[in-house]
Design a protein around this motif. Structure first.
Motif, mmCIF file in Angstrom:
data_model
loop_
_atom_site.group_PDB
_atom_site.id
_atom_site.type_symbol
_atom_site.label_atom_id
_atom_site.label_comp_id
_atom_site.label_asym_id
_atom_site.label_seq_id
_atom_site.Cartn_x
_atom_site.Cartn_y
_atom_site.Cartn_z
ATOM 1 N N THR A 108 -5.067 7.848 1.481
ATOM 2 C CA THR A 108 -3.777 7.495 2.082
ATOM 3 C C THR A 108 -3.613 8.141 3.451
ATOM 4 O O THR A 108 -3.146 7.503 4.404
ATOM 5 N N GLN A 109 -4.006 9.397 3.573
ATOM 6 C CA GLN A 109 -3.899 10.087 4.862
ATOM 7 C C GLN A 109 -4.826 9.451 5.896
ATOM 8 O O GLN A 109 -4.468 9.342 7.081
ATOM 9 N N LEU A 110 -6.009 9.022 5.472
ATOM 10 C CA LEU A 110 -6.922 8.354 6.404
ATOM 11 C C LEU A 110 -6.340 7.033 6.893
ATOM 12 O O LEU A 110 -6.454 6.688 8.082
ATOM 13 N N ALA A 111 -5.703 6.287 5.993
ATOM 14 C CA ALA A 111 -5.089 5.019 6.397
ATOM 15 C C ALA A 111 -3.913 5.258 7.333
ATOM 16 O O ALA A 111 -3.707 4.496 8.291
ATOM 17 N N ILE A 112 -3.145 6.304 7.091
ATOM 18 C CA ILE A 112 -2.009 6.610 7.966
ATOM 19 C C ILE A 112 -2.491 6.966 9.369
ATOM 20 O O ILE A 112 -1.863 6.612 10.378
ATOM 21 N N ARG A 113 -3.612 7.650 9.461
ATOM 22 C CA ARG A 113 -4.170 7.975 10.790
ATOM 23 C C ARG A 113 -4.558 6.711 11.540
ATOM 24 O O ARG A 113 -4.329 6.601 12.755
ATOM 25 N N LYS A 114 -5.162 5.752 10.851
ATOM 26 C CA LYS A 114 -5.526 4.501 11.513
ATOM 27 C C LYS A 114 -4.290 3.756 11.991
ATOM 28 O O LYS A 114 -4.283 3.165 13.077
ATOM 29 N N ILE A 115 -3.248 3.773 11.161
ATOM 30 C CA ILE A 115 -2.014 3.077 11.557
ATOM 31 C C ILE A 115 -1.386 3.752 12.777
ATOM 32 O O ILE A 115 -0.894 3.086 13.698
ATOM 33 N N HIS A 141 1.616 5.401 -1.140
ATOM 34 C CA HIS A 141 0.268 4.823 -1.056
ATOM 35 C C HIS A 141 0.141 4.104 0.271
ATOM 36 O O HIS A 141 1.112 3.504 0.754
ATOM 37 N N ALA A 142 -1.044 4.133 0.853
ATOM 38 C CA ALA A 142 -1.289 3.442 2.119
ATOM 39 C C ALA A 142 -2.760 3.077 2.215
ATOM 40 O O ALA A 142 -3.634 3.871 1.837
ATOM 41 N N ARG A 143 -3.028 1.890 2.716
ATOM 42 C CA ARG A 143 -4.383 1.420 2.948
ATOM 43 C C ARG A 143 -4.405 0.645 4.258
ATOM 44 O O ARG A 143 -3.423 -0.006 4.624
ATOM 45 N N CYS A 144 -5.540 0.726 4.950
ATOM 46 C CA CYS A 144 -5.685 0.028 6.237
ATOM 47 C C CYS A 144 -7.055 -0.654 6.268
ATOM 48 O O CYS A 144 -7.965 -0.207 6.960
ATOM 49 N N PRO A 145 -7.223 -1.751 5.516
ATOM 50 C CA PRO A 145 -8.530 -2.419 5.475
ATOM 51 C C PRO A 145 -8.693 -3.385 6.638
ATOM 52 O O PRO A 145 -7.735 -3.751 7.327
ATOM 53 N N ASP A 146 -9.935 -3.802 6.863
ATOM 54 C CA ASP A 146 -10.221 -4.852 7.848
ATOM 55 C C ASP A 146 -10.678 -6.099 7.121
ATOM 56 O O ASP A 146 -11.278 -6.035 6.047
ATOM 57 N N MET A 147 -10.404 -7.259 7.703
ATOM 58 C CA MET A 147 -10.700 -8.537 7.068
ATOM 59 C C MET A 147 -11.354 -9.460 8.069
ATOM 60 O O MET A 147 -11.064 -9.402 9.270
ATOM 61 N N VAL A 148 -12.258 -10.304 7.598
ATOM 62 C CA VAL A 148 -13.017 -11.300 8.355
ATOM 63 C C VAL A 148 -14.002 -10.611 9.295
ATOM 64 O O VAL A 148 -15.202 -10.776 9.193
ATOM 65 N N THR A 149 -13.521 -9.827 10.226
ATOM 66 C CA THR A 149 -14.391 -9.128 11.175
ATOM 67 C C THR A 149 -14.027 -7.644 11.197
ATOM 68 O O THR A 149 -12.917 -7.261 10.832
#
Length: 317
Positions: free
Chosen positions: A125-132, A203-211
């Motif tokens: 969650t902390q890693l996703a928050i950093r990306k956001i 909870h937090a997630r920052c996935p990538d899609m398609v590319t």
């Protein structure tokens, strides 16, 4: 000899030309049909596309057969479907609510175990928050939780008022059909009374899609509040809930945003329902019950007929 033959054929040609000039022009003028000419290329023959009546009458199978005979490679046609890149089709790595949430105290033994498990699972969650925060520097978990609650309230107010334009701006294309499905010919009465606990990000997630680099941010917010809900059918009869009796509701809301889009907005995407959640109340539907057949001269009130009550049916939206 040559001159004599020319003199002999010249009158015949003049007579034929005069006959053609005097003759009426035919109505059915037939133009020569187009034909294909083989052109030699480096490796294969190329047939120019034919135009006209013959090209229209030729079927697709004949054209494909001729192309294969000429050595052409016909591209296969695919049934393409439009995709929407404004939102994803689901929830990536959904949050699993702990059993007994909002009932167990954090000072109890089981409550402390749940708290320690949440801390261990908070690394992703902390890693996703950093990306956001790299794309949205003003993002904070405290302010976002309050903003998520405001989006939730505005979306449900727009749903009760059937304001489609505003609802589309507050929910994603995946969440919209789930909210409006089954609400036709019904009247909704919803009200947000108060918040029992301050909303918080769990909870937090920052996935990538398609590319790679095409990021989507998904944040799960825990909201414990008191609400009222009443659903009336098309006859104006109460189907479920009550407008006067508020109830405590524990919800886990998933909000999503297309991170790399500078004009993207956080919108309501889904709702996580835990497996240990109690079943919904049955809905009372309005049905027509056939009454007794009256004879001539009889009245319904004189029979003292008791109308049977319909049974409650379990219904899930």
């Amino acid at each position: 000899m040559a001159m004599s033959m020319r003199r002999a054929l010249l009158p015949l040609c003049r007579i034929k030309c005069n006959n053609l000039k005097n003759a009426e022009s035919p109505l059915d003028v037939r133009f020569p049909l187009p034909f294909a000419v083989l052109i030699r290329t480096k490796k294969r023959f190329f047939i120019p596309p034919a135009t006209g009546v013959k090209a229209k009458m030729a079927s697709l199978d004949d054209q494909a057969a001729k192309a294969r005979a000429a050595g052409l490679v016909v591209r296969q046609e695919y049934m393409e479907r439009s995709i929407n890149i404004a939102c994803t089709a689901g929830v990536f790595d959904p949050y699993i609510p702990p059993e007994g949430d909002a009932r167990l105290s954090s000072l109890s033994r089981e409550g402390l175990k749940q708290r320690t498990q949440q801390i261990k699972q908070g690394a992703a969650t902390q890693l996703a928050i950093r990306k956001i925060k790299e794309h949205d520097p003003e993002f904070t978990t405290k302010s976002f939780a309050v903003k998520a609650q405001e989006i939730f309230v505005e979306a449900h107010d727009s749903l009760t008022q059937f304001n489609k334009q505003k609802l589309h701006s507050l929910v994603t294309e995946r969440c919209y059909p789930e909210m409006v499905r089954g609400n036709r010919y019904k009247t909704l009465r919803w009200r947000f009374v108060e918040s029992l606990e301050p909303p918080r990000v769990v909870h937090a997630r920052c996935p990538d899609m398609v590319t790679k680099g095409n990021l989507y941010g998904q944040v799960t917010v825990r909201m414990h509040s008191r609400q009222t809900l009443a659903i009336y059918d098309r006859f104006g009869r109460l189907m479920m809930g009550s407008e006067e009796e508020p109830r405590d509701v524990l919800e886990y809301l998933v909000l999503e945003r297309h991170i790399i889009n500078p004009y993207g907005m956080w919108r309501l995407h889904a709702k996580i329902v835990p497996a240990w959640a109690p079943a919904k109340e049955p809905i009372i539907k309005t049905v027509m019950i056939p009454g007794p057949e009256l004879k001539p001269g009889e009245e319904f009130e004189d029979l003292h007929y008791e109308v049977p009550k319909p049974k409650a049916v379990q219904w899930h939206k």
